[in-house]
Design a protein around this motif. Structure first.
Motif, PDB file in Angstrom:
ATOM      1  N   ASP A  14       1.270  -1.102   0.011  1.00 59.45           N
ATOM      2  CA  ASP A  14      -0.172  -0.378   0.007  1.00 59.45           C
ATOM      3  C   ASP A  14       1.018   1.362   0.098  1.00 59.45           C
ATOM      4  OD1 ASP A  14      -1.997  -1.548   0.069  1.00 59.45           O
ATOM      5  OD2 ASP A  14      -2.335  -1.578   2.244  1.00 59.45           O
ATOM      6  N   THR A  15       0.271   2.573  -0.573  1.00 59.17           N
ATOM      7  CA  THR A  15       1.060   3.667  -0.005  1.00 59.17           C
ATOM      8  C   THR A  15       0.151   4.806   0.238  1.00 59.17           C
ATOM      9  OG1 THR A  15       2.373   5.505  -1.003  1.00 59.17           O
ATOM     10  CG2 THR A  15       0.509   4.238  -2.310  1.00 59.17           C
ATOM     11  N   ASP A  16       0.979   5.595   1.241  1.00 62.64           N
ATOM     12  CA  ASP A  16       0.262   6.746   1.797  1.00 62.64           C
ATOM     13  C   ASP A  16       0.587   8.144   1.201  1.00 62.64           C
ATOM     14  OD1 ASP A  16      -1.500   5.625   3.213  1.00 62.64           O
ATOM     15  OD2 ASP A  16      -0.258   5.902   5.343  1.00 62.64           O
ATOM     16  N   GLY A  17       1.364   7.816  -0.542  1.00 57.21           N
ATOM     17  CA  GLY A  17       1.868   9.120  -0.939  1.00 57.21           C
ATOM     18  C   GLY A  17       1.421   9.186  -1.598  1.00 57.21           C
ATOM     19  N   SER A  18       1.256  11.089  -1.528  1.00 56.56           N
ATOM     20  CA  SER A  18       0.235  11.569  -2.927  1.00 56.56           C
ATOM     21  C   SER A  18       0.751  11.435  -3.994  1.00 56.56           C
ATOM     22  CB  SER A  18       0.743  12.767  -1.496  1.00 56.56           C
ATOM     23  OG  SER A  18      -0.160  14.272  -2.769  1.00 56.56           O
ATOM     24  N   GLU A  19      -0.364  11.507  -5.051  1.00 58.00           N
ATOM     25  CA  GLU A  19      -0.035  11.498  -6.065  1.00 58.00           C
ATOM     26  C   GLU A  19       1.338   9.868  -6.574  1.00 58.00           C
ATOM     27  OE1 GLU A  19      -1.504  13.283  -8.541  1.00 58.00           O
ATOM     28  OE2 GLU A  19      -2.649  14.353  -6.974  1.00 58.00           O
TER      29      GLU A  19
END
Length: 126
Positions: free
Chosen positions: A43-48
């Motif tokens: 998963d990612t929480d990174g914007s864009e």
């Protein structure tokens, strides 16, 4: 560090015979549910940014007269109950569009035809 660690599983190369196989199996059960195998990308929480992809690629045929490897996805069979269901579901979204599903046969070379597509259901004796 800031990045997560990598895991690489590689089998041996075959110089005069087949390359080494990789077999990942879950446990058999005598009276319970057979053990599952879960392959999950990160998963990612990174914007864009986007969550990790999962690609399953069969081997290429490199020599004249060889062909590329097949990919088979089979749901489980049963001798007395219903067979397993094969799910192909695109990703959902709470705010934007859901993901698309692409099913395609690749382009053929000059001497061949594009691979056919077959969608069929099984027969019933009921």
């Amino acid at each position: 560090g800031y990045a997560g660690g990598n895991l690489s599983i590689t089998s041996g190369e075959g110089l005069r015979d087949s390359g080494g196989a990789i077999d990942i199996s879950a446990g058999f059960s005598v009276s319970g549910i057979g053990a599952p195998i879960l392959l999950r990308a990160g998963d990612t929480d990174g914007s864009e940014e986007h969550g990790g992809n999962i690609w399953i690629n069969a081997g290429d045929g490199q020599a004249l007269g060889s062909r590329g490897g097949d990919i088979g996805v089979l749901a489980g069979s049963s001798q007395v109950g219903d067979g397993g269901t094969l799910h192909m579901i695109s990703g959902s979204s709470e705010r934007a569009s859901s993901g698309a599903i692409f099913v395609a046969s690749s382009n053929a070379g000059r001497l061949g035809v594009s691979g056919s597509m077959v969608l069929s259901t099984g027969r019933s004796l009921a």
